[in-house]
Design an enzyme around this catalytic site. Structure first.
Site, PDB file in Angstrom:
ATOM      1  N   LYS A  43     -39.546  35.747  16.926  1.00 38.83           N
ATOM      2  CA  LYS A  43     -39.415  34.484  16.241  1.00 38.83           C
ATOM      3  C   LYS A  43     -40.012  33.448  16.652  1.00 38.83           C
ATOM      4  O   LYS A  43     -40.074  33.103  17.984  1.00 38.83           O
ATOM      5  CB  LYS A  43     -37.988  34.318  15.535  1.00 38.83           C
ATOM      6  CG  LYS A  43     -37.552  35.689  14.865  1.00 38.83           C
ATOM      7  CD  LYS A  43     -36.100  35.337  14.230  1.00 38.83           C
ATOM      8  CE  LYS A  43     -35.600  36.615  13.237  1.00 38.83           C
ATOM      9  NZ  LYS A  43     -34.289  36.159  12.664  1.00 38.83           N
TER      10      LYS A  43
ATOM     11  N   TYR B 204     -38.611  38.795   4.028  1.00 41.95           N
ATOM     12  CA  TYR B 204     -37.260  38.401   3.648  1.00 41.95           C
ATOM     13  C   TYR B 204     -36.865  38.627   2.194  1.00 41.95           C
ATOM     14  O   TYR B 204     -35.855  37.947   1.684  1.00 41.95           O
ATOM     15  CB  TYR B 204     -36.913  36.979   4.142  1.00 41.95           C
ATOM     16  CG  TYR B 204     -36.735  37.086   5.578  1.00 41.95           C
ATOM     17  CD1 TYR B 204     -35.994  38.030   6.462  1.00 41.95           C
ATOM     18  CD2 TYR B 204     -37.095  36.014   6.495  1.00 41.95           C
ATOM     19  CE1 TYR B 204     -35.677  37.953   7.729  1.00 41.95           C
ATOM     20  CE2 TYR B 204     -37.010  36.129   7.791  1.00 41.95           C
ATOM     21  CZ  TYR B 204     -36.298  37.082   8.622  1.00 41.95           C
ATOM     22  OH  TYR B 204     -36.166  37.038   9.778  1.00 41.95           O
TER      23      TYR B 204
ATOM     24  N   ASN C 208     -32.204  33.049  15.833  1.00 48.08           N
ATOM     25  CA  ASN C 208     -31.602  34.105  16.828  1.00 48.08           C
ATOM     26  C   ASN C 208     -32.575  35.043  17.434  1.00 48.08           C
ATOM     27  O   ASN C 208     -32.613  36.349  17.528  1.00 48.08           O
ATOM     28  CB  ASN C 208     -30.924  35.158  15.829  1.00 48.08           C
ATOM     29  CG  ASN C 208     -31.364  35.765  14.612  1.00 48.08           C
ATOM     30  OD1 ASN C 208     -32.589  35.605  14.321  1.00 48.08           O
ATOM     31  ND2 ASN C 208     -30.604  36.164  13.759  1.00 48.08           N
TER      32      ASN C 208
ATOM     33  N   HIS D 218     -36.282  39.238  15.313  1.00 44.15           N
ATOM     34  CA  HIS D 218     -35.926  40.285  14.157  1.00 44.15           C
ATOM     35  C   HIS D 218     -36.311  41.950  14.644  1.00 44.15           C
ATOM     36  O   HIS D 218     -36.984  42.183  15.396  1.00 44.15           O
ATOM     37  CB  HIS D 218     -37.048  39.981  12.959  1.00 44.15           C
ATOM     38  CG  HIS D 218     -36.862  41.323  11.989  1.00 44.15           C
ATOM     39  ND1 HIS D 218     -36.247  41.203  10.876  1.00 44.15           N
ATOM     40  CD2 HIS D 218     -37.956  42.416  11.809  1.00 44.15           C
ATOM     41  CE1 HIS D 218     -36.415  42.463  10.270  1.00 44.15           C
ATOM     42  NE2 HIS D 218     -37.325  43.161  10.893  1.00 44.15           N
TER      43      HIS D 218
ATOM     44  N   GLU E 253     -42.142  47.967   7.146  1.00 43.71           N
ATOM     45  CA  GLU E 253     -42.298  46.881   7.832  1.00 43.71           C
ATOM     46  C   GLU E 253     -43.530  47.015   8.924  1.00 43.71           C
ATOM     47  O   GLU E 253     -44.467  46.134   8.886  1.00 43.71           O
ATOM     48  CB  GLU E 253     -41.041  46.336   8.649  1.00 43.71           C
ATOM     49  CG  GLU E 253     -40.009  45.641   7.903  1.00 43.71           C
ATOM     50  CD  GLU E 253     -38.857  45.312   8.461  1.00 43.71           C
ATOM     51  OE1 GLU E 253     -38.848  45.498   9.810  1.00 43.71           O
ATOM     52  OE2 GLU E 253     -37.706  44.864   7.902  1.00 43.71           O
TER      53      GLU E 253
HETATM   54  N1  UDP Z   1     -30.276  34.197   8.419  1.00 41.27           N
HETATM   55  C1  UDP Z   1     -29.577  33.261   8.289  1.00 41.27           C
HETATM   56  N2  UDP Z   1     -28.541  32.693   7.864  1.00 41.27           N
HETATM   57  C2  UDP Z   1     -27.518  33.751   7.519  1.00 41.27           C
HETATM   58  C3  UDP Z   1     -27.813  35.173   7.696  1.00 41.27           C
HETATM   59  C4  UDP Z   1     -28.990  35.452   7.923  1.00 41.27           C
HETATM   60  O1  UDP Z   1     -30.347  31.956   8.476  1.00 41.27           O
HETATM   61  O2  UDP Z   1     -26.232  33.388   7.164  1.00 41.27           O
HETATM   62  C5  UDP Z   1     -31.411  34.701   8.924  1.00 41.27           C
HETATM   63  C6  UDP Z   1     -31.250  34.997  10.473  1.00 41.27           C
HETATM   64  O3  UDP Z   1     -32.248  34.520  11.051  1.00 41.27           O
HETATM   65  C7  UDP Z   1     -31.397  36.547  10.159  1.00 41.27           C
HETATM   66  C8  UDP Z   1     -32.462  36.776   9.264  1.00 41.27           C
HETATM   67  O4  UDP Z   1     -32.052  35.759   8.301  1.00 41.27           O
HETATM   68  O5  UDP Z   1     -31.836  37.178  11.567  1.00 41.27           O
HETATM   69  C9  UDP Z   1     -32.354  38.144   8.494  1.00 41.27           C
HETATM   70  O6  UDP Z   1     -31.085  38.190   7.726  1.00 41.27           O
HETATM   71  P1  UDP Z   1     -30.186  39.932   8.042  1.00 41.27           P
HETATM   72  O7  UDP Z   1     -28.962  39.756   7.351  1.00 41.27           O
HETATM   73  O8  UDP Z   1     -31.374  40.894   7.846  1.00 41.27           O
HETATM   74  O9  UDP Z   1     -30.046  39.763   9.673  1.00 41.27           O
HETATM   75  P2  UDP Z   1     -30.596  40.500  11.060  1.00 41.27           P
HETATM   76  O10 UDP Z   1     -31.088  41.907  10.416  1.00 41.27           O
HETATM   77  O11 UDP Z   1     -31.725  39.703  11.306  1.00 41.27           O
HETATM   78  O12 UDP Z   1     -29.573  40.634  11.895  1.00 41.27           O
HETATM   79 MG    MG Z   2     -32.348  42.244   8.715  1.00 42.40          MG
END
Ligand code: UDP
Ligand code: MG
Length: 153
Positions: free
Chosen positions: A9, A49, A112, A115, A126
């Site tokens: 990211k 997203y 974080n 991805h 994807e």
């Molecule tokens: N995210 C965020 N706030 C939240 C949850 C997710 O900003 O409360 C962002 C975070 O960068 C995350 C991305 O949205 O990696 C996608 O969310 P997902 O639930 O798919 O988490 P991941 O699969 O990346 O662990």
């Molecule tokens: Mg995810």
């Protein structure tokens, strides 16, 4: 052999962590089958997203993903989707276990670092979204016999 997608990211690109993050996956034994730098557009990040479109942070995460280019990378290995998710760690960097990418490099839910596809179905969708067939390479990975037992792949 399974293929999965990771995206390094903008935050990790800005912090100079591209090599550090990629080397975690390489050292684990995953094979890099495709890699490039891209910049998300409003359209491509909305698609990526889409599952978060009803969340209050949807616009904020989209903006953050467009702030600078990202690295998209296809990784291949036995159970690659699950293995990579384990290496990446929990979504919230403050909760992610030490030793995971997020546990070691992130203090944030949003920022974080990386991805990773969350299922074989989403990995396929994807990978198709970010790579054309000729950008994914099927090549001998000559150390496979040292990474797996010969009945594992
Ligand atoms: N995210 C965020 N706030 C939240 C949850 C997710 O900003 O409360 C962002 C975070 O960068 C995350 C991305 O949205 O990696 C996608 O969310 P997902 O639930 O798919 O988490 P991941 O699969 O990346 O662990
Ligand atoms: Mg995810």
């Amino acid at each position: 052999m399974e293929k999965t997608l990771i995206i390094i990211k903008p935050g990790a690109v800005q912090r100079g962590l591209i090599g550090e993050v990629l080397s975690r996956f390489e050292k684990k034994g995953l094979q890099v089958c495709g890699i490039k730098m891209i910049r998300f557009t409003e359209e491509s990040v909305s698609e990526h997203y889409a599952h978060l479109s009803q969340k209050p942070f949807f616009n904020r995460i989209k903006r953050a993903m467009m702030i600078s280019p990202v690295i998209v990378c296809c990784l291949q290995g036995v159970d690659a989707v699950r293995v990579v998710r384990h290496l990446v760690g929990a979504t919230n960097g403050r909760e992610a276990l030490p030793g995971t990418v997020r546990g070691d490099f992130s203090m944030s839910v949003q920022e974080n670092i990386v991805h990773a596809s969350d299922s074989t179905d989403s990995a396929e969708t994807e990978l198709t979204r970010f790579f054309s067939p000729e950008e994914l390479f099927d090549y001998d990975f000559n150390n496979r016999g040292f990474i797996y037992a010969n009945n594992e792949f």
